[in-house]
Design a protein around this motif. Structure first.
Motif, mmCIF file in Angstrom:
data_model
loop_
_atom_site.group_PDB
_atom_site.id
_atom_site.type_symbol
_atom_site.label_atom_id
_atom_site.label_comp_id
_atom_site.label_asym_id
_atom_site.label_seq_id
_atom_site.Cartn_x
_atom_site.Cartn_y
_atom_site.Cartn_z
ATOM 1 N N ALA A 44 12.086 -1.076 3.254
ATOM 2 C CA ALA A 44 13.051 -2.415 2.794
ATOM 3 C C ALA A 44 14.288 -2.014 3.748
ATOM 4 O O ALA A 44 14.859 -3.017 4.405
ATOM 5 N N ALA A 45 14.754 -0.718 3.498
ATOM 6 C CA ALA A 45 16.015 -0.707 3.955
ATOM 7 C C ALA A 45 15.987 -0.822 5.691
ATOM 8 O O ALA A 45 17.143 -1.275 6.224
ATOM 9 N N ALA A 46 14.941 -0.128 6.421
ATOM 10 C CA ALA A 46 14.833 -0.463 7.716
ATOM 11 C C ALA A 46 14.687 -1.851 8.089
ATOM 12 O O ALA A 46 15.141 -2.038 9.156
ATOM 13 N N GLN A 47 13.967 -2.590 7.296
ATOM 14 C CA GLN A 47 14.192 -4.193 7.730
ATOM 15 C C GLN A 47 15.484 -4.481 7.611
ATOM 16 O O GLN A 47 15.662 -5.321 8.412
ATOM 17 N N ALA A 48 16.139 -4.277 6.507
ATOM 18 C CA ALA A 48 17.493 -4.817 6.376
ATOM 19 C C ALA A 48 18.207 -4.188 7.615
ATOM 20 O O ALA A 48 19.244 -5.147 7.869
ATOM 21 N N GLU A 49 18.176 -3.180 7.894
ATOM 22 C CA GLU A 49 19.111 -2.587 9.216
ATOM 23 C C GLU A 49 18.427 -3.203 10.543
ATOM 24 O O GLU A 49 19.603 -3.666 10.963
ATOM 25 N N ALA A 50 17.399 -3.588 10.369
ATOM 26 C CA ALA A 50 16.909 -4.124 11.837
ATOM 27 C C ALA A 50 17.508 -5.621 11.770
ATOM 28 O O ALA A 50 17.803 -6.151 12.729
ATOM 29 N N PRO A 107 8.457 2.488 -0.127
ATOM 30 C CA PRO A 107 8.774 1.023 -0.118
ATOM 31 C C PRO A 107 10.400 0.824 0.123
ATOM 32 O O PRO A 107 10.530 -0.120 0.750
ATOM 33 N N ALA A 108 10.876 1.461 -0.383
ATOM 34 C CA ALA A 108 12.574 1.354 -0.299
ATOM 35 C C ALA A 108 13.127 1.668 0.994
ATOM 36 O O ALA A 108 13.878 0.872 1.499
ATOM 37 N N LEU A 109 12.488 2.678 1.670
ATOM 38 C CA LEU A 109 12.875 2.973 3.166
ATOM 39 C C LEU A 109 12.455 1.692 3.849
ATOM 40 O O LEU A 109 13.049 1.274 4.985
ATOM 41 N N ASN A 144 0.819 -1.484 0.062
ATOM 42 C CA ASN A 144 -0.127 0.137 0.151
ATOM 43 C C ASN A 144 0.653 1.204 0.049
ATOM 44 O O ASN A 144 0.146 2.180 -0.302
ATOM 45 N N LEU A 145 2.113 1.164 0.149
ATOM 46 C CA LEU A 145 3.068 2.458 0.240
ATOM 47 C C LEU A 145 2.931 2.931 -1.243
ATOM 48 O O LEU A 145 3.098 2.208 -2.253
ATOM 49 N N LEU A 146 2.956 4.261 -1.209
ATOM 50 C CA LEU A 146 2.909 4.805 -2.592
ATOM 51 C C LEU A 146 4.389 4.463 -3.070
ATOM 52 O O LEU A 146 5.491 4.601 -2.326
ATOM 53 N N ARG A 147 4.555 4.360 -4.600
ATOM 54 C CA ARG A 147 5.706 3.939 -5.154
ATOM 55 C C ARG A 147 6.440 5.336 -5.441
ATOM 56 O O ARG A 147 5.719 6.278 -5.603
ATOM 57 N N ALA A 148 7.693 5.078 -5.701
ATOM 58 C CA ALA A 148 8.582 6.617 -6.192
ATOM 59 C C ALA A 148 7.945 6.940 -7.426
ATOM 60 O O ALA A 148 7.618 8.412 -7.530
ATOM 61 N N ASP A 149 7.242 6.209 -8.242
ATOM 62 C CA ASP A 149 6.740 6.541 -9.502
ATOM 63 C C ASP A 149 5.350 7.233 -9.424
ATOM 64 O O ASP A 149 4.959 7.637 -10.308
ATOM 65 N N GLU A 150 4.779 7.113 -8.467
ATOM 66 C CA GLU A 150 3.371 7.836 -7.952
ATOM 67 C C GLU A 150 3.614 9.055 -7.354
ATOM 68 O O GLU A 150 2.560 9.676 -7.111
#
Lengths: 291, 778
Positions: free
Chosen positions: B432-438, B428-430, B400-406
Motif C-alpha cells: 500500500a505504501a509503494a502504491q501511495a508513493e507511486a 500488505p502495508a508496504l 494473498n500477502l501474509l499479514r503482520a499477524d501471520e
C-alpha cells in the motif's frame, strides 16, 4: 586483449604517407582515429604488421561548401561535423550534422574521423550510408597522384573497399545537396551500432515541408545493417506519389520486401525486415518535414 | 558489566559521505591490477576454443620457446586430480563427479575452459605465446538445451549423465489443493542467461617470500578467509603462511572472489617459480570465464479459490548450470525453489528443480540469486491469474500477502542450511505504501497521459521477499591505538558497496566515538583470520552485529579504565565523541587516546594480570536469516515498430529494518535496479548451435548505460526492525534487483495488453515485437 606485435609510423604529409604505405606493402593499415581499428586489434581480429598514423597531417580537417557541393577533409572528426553551424553547409547538407549524433559516444565522435569511417566500410556506419545516399565521391591519393572514385565503385563488402594498399583517402565530395533528407536508426542502447539504419531523401522540388497535394519527384532509401553493403532500395515505384504518410508507409513496405537480412543476436530476418519498414517510414516522415 | 554510557545520536541513521570516497574518487584506490612486485611475471590462460571435446594433446614447444616465456603449464604439470570443491554444500547433494578441474586434463566442456597457462616476463609476450599453444581436440556434440540434456538420449558431458541434482522442496497437500481449486493457472517462464559482470575484471598477484615461505596474495575478495584456507589445503601449506591482503574491488555481485581455477594456478605458479606472478583477466576472458547465472525454465502453476486466494503452488524448474558445479554447488537452484513462495500465504507448495549441466560457462550466484528468477515466474503467474480471475493485480497480491499477524511464518523447507522462517514485517502495508508513493510521484497519471497520446504504455507491479544476514558467524576486532584512532578489523570485503562506512558508523555508535575516528579494514586475513566474507547481503547484519558487540566491549573496557583515571564510578561516565566524562561534570574527562595510553604495559592504571591494550574481539552467531521485503513499480513505453522498451519510471520500496546509512541503502537499491533492468531487457549470454559464445564483447553483451536507466525512485521503510540481531538491520544488497525482471515483465505485459505471460526474459526488441504482433504465451 593485447594487440599482436606491430610497428608504428607517424607521417606528416600525404606524399610521405603514400610513400610509407608503398614501402610497407599489404600488411600496413592507416591509423586515422582508431575507434574501430584499435578494438579489432585488441581482439586480434585485425593484425596489421604496421600502423601509419596520419592524424598529425595538417590541412585535412575541414567542411567546405561551394558551388560544386560539399567537401569534407578525411581527418575531420565526427564531432566537428556534429558541431558544424556554417549556414552554407547547413543549407542543403544539414543532414550531416544531424546524422553525426547517431555515431557512437562522445569520445568516439571526438577521435574518429570521416575518412577513417569511409575507409573502414562498415555497412551500418552513418557516413557510409550517407555517402551512398548522396552519391558522394571518394578522393584518394596514391603513388600516381590523386583519383576520384564514386562510392558506388568504392565499397566492395563488409570492411572492404577498392582502395589500393598504398592509397589514402584525402577527401569526401558530396556533389548534390539533399534538403529533405534524414537518417534514423535503431539500437537497444544509446550509441550502439545500428541494428538497422535508414538514410533517406525525398525530392519535393521546393524547400520547406510539402504543401497539401504535393508529390515526390523521387525518393531515395539506403539501409544499413541488412547486408554486406549499404543497401539501395529500388524506389522507382514511389516517383510521382503524394508526399504524404501513405507513401512513406508504402516505402517502408517496399524496403522490407527487397531486403534479405541476416539473423544474429538481435533477431531473425523477419524482425529486421519489420524494423526496416518502421525506420524507413519514420525517416521519410522526418525528411519531408525538414525545412 | 553495565555502564551508564549513552549512545550518541547521529552515528547510525546518518547519510554520511563514504569513507571510501576520498581514495576512490582521487584515483588512490588500490585494485588487484594496481599492485606490482620487482621481478614479477605475468600469466596468460589458454582456453578451450571448442564447447565439448576430447583433449588429445597439447603442444607447448613453440610457446615455451617464444621470447620472454618462462614456462608453459598443463594439467600434466600439476598435482593429479585437482578439482575445485564446493564452498556451500546443501541438500546433501554429492557433486564430486561434476567439479571443475583446475586445468582440463582429458575433456573440455565449454568454450573458455582453462587448458594451459603461459608465464612470461610481460603480459604482451604471454598473450603472444599463448596463441602458439597447439590444442588437438576431438570435437564432440555440444549440449546446449538443458531440458533436452536432462533426457535419456542426450549426449553426455559426464559418465553419470548431465543431471547433477534433482530435488524437491515443499510442504502441504499440493495435489489436494489443485484437486479442489476453482481455478488453476499455469504458465511457462524462461529466464535468459546473464551474469554479474563487474566492471573491474579479476586480477590476482601472488608474491612468495623465500625467507619465510609466506605467500602474499592481492586481489582475492568476497570470502578471503575461506579462499585462504582452501588454497592452503590445495598447496599443502599452513594457512597462516598465506596472507590475503585487503584490496579495493570494482564490484563483486556474487561472481568476483569465488575460488576459480586461476585462484589456484597463480599462487601455485608463484611458489613453483619462486617469483611474483600477476594475472589480470581481460574482458574477453571475463565474459566466458566468470560465473554466469540465471538461466532457468519454470513451469509454474497455482490453484486458486473463487476469491483469488492461493490454495497451492507448484513449480518445475530446469536450471542450466553450465559445464560444472563450481563453488556455489547447487545453492542457486535451491534458493530458487526455497524462496519461490515469496511473501505470500501459500498453504501447500512443491518446487522441483533439476540442475542440468550443459556445454556453457559454469554458473554461480549473481545478486539476488534464485529470487530474480523465481520472482519473475511467480509475479508473472499472479498477473495472468488476476486477468483470468477478473481482479486487479493489486487485489490478487493484497489478498494473498501474509499479514503482520501471520508472522513469523515457518515454511518446512531449508535453504543455505537454515530453516526458512519469515521473521517479521507487514507486507500488505508496504504494498500500500509503494502504491501511495507511486501515486504521489504521478505514475498512474503518466500511464494515462501516454495512453491518451496513443502510446503503448504499461505499469508493472511486483512484490518480493528477500533474504539476508546469513550466518553462521562473523567476527570483528576493534582496537583503539595511542592516538585515539579506532581500528575495526572485519571479515567482510570492500566491493564498492560502502561497508567500511557502515561498519565505521556502527562502531562509532557503540563506542561513543565519531565515525571520522574510525578506520575499517575488511578482508585482510592476518588482521581478521575468522571473517566470513561479504556476500548474501550479510555484512551489515552479521559483520555489523559483530562490530557492534566488539565496539561495545571496548566502550565498557574504556569506561573501566577511565573510571580509574578519573576516580569516578563507571556508572557515572558518559562516552561521546571519543571523550569519556563524568556525568554532570564535563570538565572531568579523558579522551579515548588517553585511555588507550593508560592501557599500555606498565601503566599504573593496569591491574596485575590484566592484558595491555584497548581492544576486543567479538563473534556474532545467528541461526536464521532475516527476510527483508519490498515492492517494485515501473512505467514503460513499448515501441511496436521496433520492439524497443523504454523504462520511464521505476520505484523500489524496501523494508530494511534500520538504515545505518540511508544514502548507501538507496545507492544499493538504485544500483540493483540498474542491473535488473539489464537482466530484464538487455543482457544475455547467447551461444550458437556449436556452443560458441555470441556475447563475448561489450558490444554483444549489452549492459545498461546511464541512457537506458531512468532515475530510480526509492522508498526506504524502517517499520519492521529485524528481531534476530541487536541493530535491527536487514540486508540491503539485493532488494534493488530482486523483482526487476518481475516488474518489467509485468509492465511490458500491461503495455501490450497481453492475456498470457511474456514468456521469456530478456525482453529484447525482437521478442517484444513478436509479442506485440502475436500476443503472449498461455
Amino acid at each position: 586483449m593485447k594487440p599482436a606485435p606491430f610497428s608504428y609510423y607517424r607521417t606528416r604529409s600525404v606524399p610521405e604517407t603514400v610513400a610509407r604505405l608503398a614501402e610497407l606493402g599489404d600488411g600496413a593499415k592507416i591509423l586515422a582515429g582508431g575507434q574501430s581499428l584499435v578494438p579489432m586489434m585488441n581482439f586480434r581480429l585485425a593484425r596489421p604488421d604496421a600502423l601509419v598514423d596520419v592524424t598529425r597531417i595538417p590541412g585535412l580537417e575541414y567542411l567546405r561548401a561551394g558551388p560544386d557541393g560539399l567537401r569534407i577533409g578525411a581527418l575531420t572528426r565526427h564531432r566537428t561535423v556534429e558541431l558544424c553551424r556554417d549556414p552554407v553547409v547547413l543549407d542543403g547538407f544539414g543532414l550531416l550534422p544531424r546524422a553525426a549524433r547517431w555515431i557512437g559516444h562522445y569520445p568516439i565522435r571526438a577521435r574518429g574521423t570521416f575518412g577513417g569511417s569511409i575507409a573502414h566500410a562498415d555497412p551500418a556506419a552513418e557516413w557510409c550510408l550517407l555517402a551512398v545516399l548522396l552519391e558522394a565521391n571518394v578522393v584518394l591519393a596514391g603513388p600516381a597522384g590523386a583519383r576520384t572514385v564514386p562510392v558506388s565503385d568504392f565499397f566492395e563488402g563488409f570492411y572492404t573497399t577498392t582502395a589500393e594498399p598504398d592509397e589514402m583517402i584525402t577527401e569526401l565530395h558530396f556533389p548534390r545537396a539533399a534538403r529533405h533528407a534524414a537518417l534514423t536508426e535503431f539500437a537497444q542502447r544509446q550509441g550502439d551500432f545500428a541494428v538497422v539504419a535508414a538514410a533517406v531523401s525525398v525530392d519535393l522540388g521546393v524547400a520547406g515541408p510539402p504543401r497539401p497535394g504535393a508529390a515526390c519527384r523521387s525518393v531515395r532509401v539506403v539501409l544499413g545493417g541488412v547486408g554486406p553493403l549499404p543497401f539501395v532500395v529500388d524506389t522507382g515505384a514511389l516517383g510521382g506519389q503524394p508526399a504524404a504518410a501513405a507513401t512513406w508507409r508504402a516505402a517502408g513496405e517496399l524496403a522490407a520486401a527487397q531486403i534479405d537480412p541476416p539473423a544474429d543476436g538481435h533477431g531473425g530476418p523477419a524482425y529486421r525486415r519489420r524494423l526496416a519498414a518502421t525506420l524507413v517510414e519514420r525517416a521519410l516522415t522526418e525528411a519531408a518535414a525538414a525545412p | 558489566m553495565t555502564t551508564g554510557t549513552s549512545i550518541p545520536r547521529g552515528a547510525i541513521g546518518a547519510s554520511m559521505a563514504r569513507k571510501e570516497d576520498p581514495r576512490l574518487l582521487r584515483g588512490r584506490g588500490r585494485f588487484g591490477g594496481d599492485f606490482a612486485r620487482p621481478g614479477q611475471l605475468w600469466a596468460r590462460l589458454v582456453r578451450s576454443p571448442v564447447a565439448h571435446g576430447r583433449l588429445r594433446s597439447i603442444g607447448t614447444d613453440d610457446a615455451a620457446r617464444a621470447d620472454g616465456v618462462v614456462t608453459v603449464v598443463t594439467a600434466a604439470s600439476l598435482p593429479p586430480g585437482l578439482a575445485i570443491p564446493v564452498r556451500l554444500q546443501v541438500q546433501d547433494a554429492d557433486l564430486r563427479d561434476y567439479l571443475q578441474p583446475v586445468l582440463a586434463a582429458d575433456t573440455v566442456r565449454y568454450v573458455g575452459e582453462p587448458v594451459a597457462v603461459v608465464v612470461a616476463g610481460d603480459p604482451y609476450a604471454a598473450e603472444d605465446a599463448a596463441e602458439l599453444v597447439d590444442l588437438d581436440i576431438d570435437e564432440a556434440p555440444a549440449v546446449l538445451d538443458a531440458a533436452a540434456a536432462a533426457g535419456p538420449d542426450a549426449p553426455r558431458l559426464f559418465p553419470g549423465g548431465n543431471v547433477a541434482a534433482d530435488f524437491t522442496l515443499g510442504y502441504g497437500d499440493v495435489a489436494g489443493a489443485f484437486a479442489r481449486a476453482d481455478r488453476i493457472v499455469e504458465i511457462a517462464v524462461e529466464i535468459g542467461r546473464h551474469g554479474a559482470v563487474p566492471l573491474e575484471p579479476r586480477a590476482l598477484l601472488a608474491d612468495p617470500d623465500p625467507a619465510t615461505g609466506r605467500l602474499s596474495i592481492f586481489g582475492m575478495t568476497k570470502v578471503p578467509v575461506f579462499n585462504r584456507d582452501l588454497l592452503a589445503t590445495l598447496l599443502g601449506m599452513d594457512e597462516t603462511l598465506i596472507h590475503v591482503h585487503a584490496v579495493d574491488a570494482g564490484g563483486g555481485f556474487g561472481a568476483r572472489g569465488e575460488f576459480y581455477p586461476e585462484d589456484f594456478l597463480v599462487p601455485w605458479l608463484a611458489r613453483t617459480l619462486r617469483r611474483p606472478v600477476m594475472w589480470v583477466e581481460d574482458r574477453g576472458e571475463h565474459l566466458v570465464a566468470v560465473n554466469h547465472s540465471r538461466q532457468q525454465v519454470h513451469q509454474i502453476a497455482a490453484a486458486f479459490d473463487t476469491s483469488g486466494r492461493i490454495l497451492g503452488l507448484r513449480d518445475d524448474v530446469v536450471h542450466d548450470n553450465g559445464a560444472y558445479c563450481r563453488t556455489h554447488g547447487i545453492i542457486v537452484p535451491e534458493l530458487t525453489v526455497a524462496m519461490l513462495p515469496g511473501p505470500y500465504r501459500v498453504p501447500a507448495y512443491r518446487g522441483r528443480v533439476r540442475v542440468v549441466l550443459t556445454s556453457k560457462t559454469p554458473c554461480g550466484t549473481y545478486r539476488a540469486p534464485g529470487r530474480f528468477e523465481g520472482s519473475t515466474a511467480r509475479e508473472q503467474l499472479l498477473d495472468v491469474a488476476a486477468h483470468q480471475l477478473k481482479i486487479s493485480r493489486n487485489e490478487i497480491r493484497s489478498r494473498n500477502l501474509l499479514r503482520a499477524d501471520e508472522l513469523p511464518c515457518q515454511r518446512s523447507m531449508s535453504t543455505l542450511g537454515t530453516d526458512v522462517v519469515l521473521d517479521a514485517g507487514d507486507y500488505p502495508a508496504l504494498l500500500a505504501a509503494a502504491q501511495a508513493e507511486a501515486d504521489r510521484l504521478g505514475y498512474p497519471d503518466e500511464v494515462e497521459r501516454g495512453r491518451r497520446a496513443g502510446r503503448l504504455r504499461g505499469l508493472g507491479v511486483a512484490a518480493f521477499l528477500e533474504k539476508s544476514g546469513l550466518g553462521p558467524q562473523e567476527t570483528a576486532d576493534v582496537v583503539v591505538s595511542r592516538t585515539g584512532a579506532v581500528h575495526v578489523f572485519s571479515g567482510g570485503t570492500s566491493l564498492g558497496q560502502g561497508i567500511e562506512t557502515v561498519l565505521a558508523q556502527i562502531a562509532a555508535d557503540a563506542l561513543g566515538a565519531d565515525p571520522d575516528q574510525v578506520s575499517v579494514v575488511n578482508g585482510d586475513t592476518d588482521r581478521q583470520p575468522f571473517g566470513g566474507g561479504s556476500w548474501a547481503s550479510r555484512s551489515t547484519v552479521v559483520a555489523g552485529s559483530a562490530v557492534h558487540a566488539a565496539a561495545g566491549a571496548v566502550r565498557d573496557r574504556a569506561a573501566e579504565i577511565a573510571a580509574r583515571m578519573l576516580e569516578a564510578d563507571p556508572g557515572d561516565l558518559v562516552s561521546e565523541h571519543g571523550r569519556i566524562s563524568v556525568r554532570g561534570d564535563p570538565g572531568a574527562a579523558v579522551t579515548l587516546a588517553e585511555v588507550a595510553r593508560a592501557t599500555a604495559p606498565a601503566s599504573p592504571y593496569l591491574r596485575p594480570g590484566e592484558p595491555a591494550g584497548l581492544s576486543a574481539r567479538r563473534r556474532f552467531e545467528v541461526a536464521h536469516m532475516t527476510y527483508p521485503y519490498g515492492v517494485h513499480l515501473a512505467v514503460v513505453d513499448v515501441d511496436p515498430g521496433t520492439g524497443g522498451v523504454q523504462v520511464l519510471r521505476y520505484l523500489v520500496a524496501y523494508e530494511v529494518g534500520r538504515a545505518v546509512n540511508p544514502a548507501l541503502v538507496a545507492g544499493q537499491l538504485r544500483g540493483g535496479a540498474a542491473q535488473g533492468i539489464g537482466g530484464a531487457l538487455l543482457e544475455e549470454f547467447c551461444y550458437d548451435e556449436n556452443g560458441q559464445p555470441q556475447s563475448a564483447t561489450f558490444m554483444d553483451y549489452r549492459m545498461p548505460t546511464a541512457a537506458e536507466v531512468p532515475p530510480i525512485d526509492v522508498l526506504i521503510t524502517q517499520d519492521s526492525p529485524a528481531p534476530g540481531n541487536p541493530l535491527g538491520v536487514r540486508g540491503a544488497g539485493e532488494g534493488g534487483v530482486s523483482a526487476a525482471g518481475a516488474v518489467l515483465a509485468s509492465a511490458v505485459r500491461d503495455a501490450l495488453g497481453l492475456a498470457g505471460s511474456v514468456g521469456r526474459l530478456p525482453l529484447t526488441p525482437a521478442r517484444v515485437q513478436e509479442l506485440a504482433t502475436n500476443g503472449g504465451g498461455r
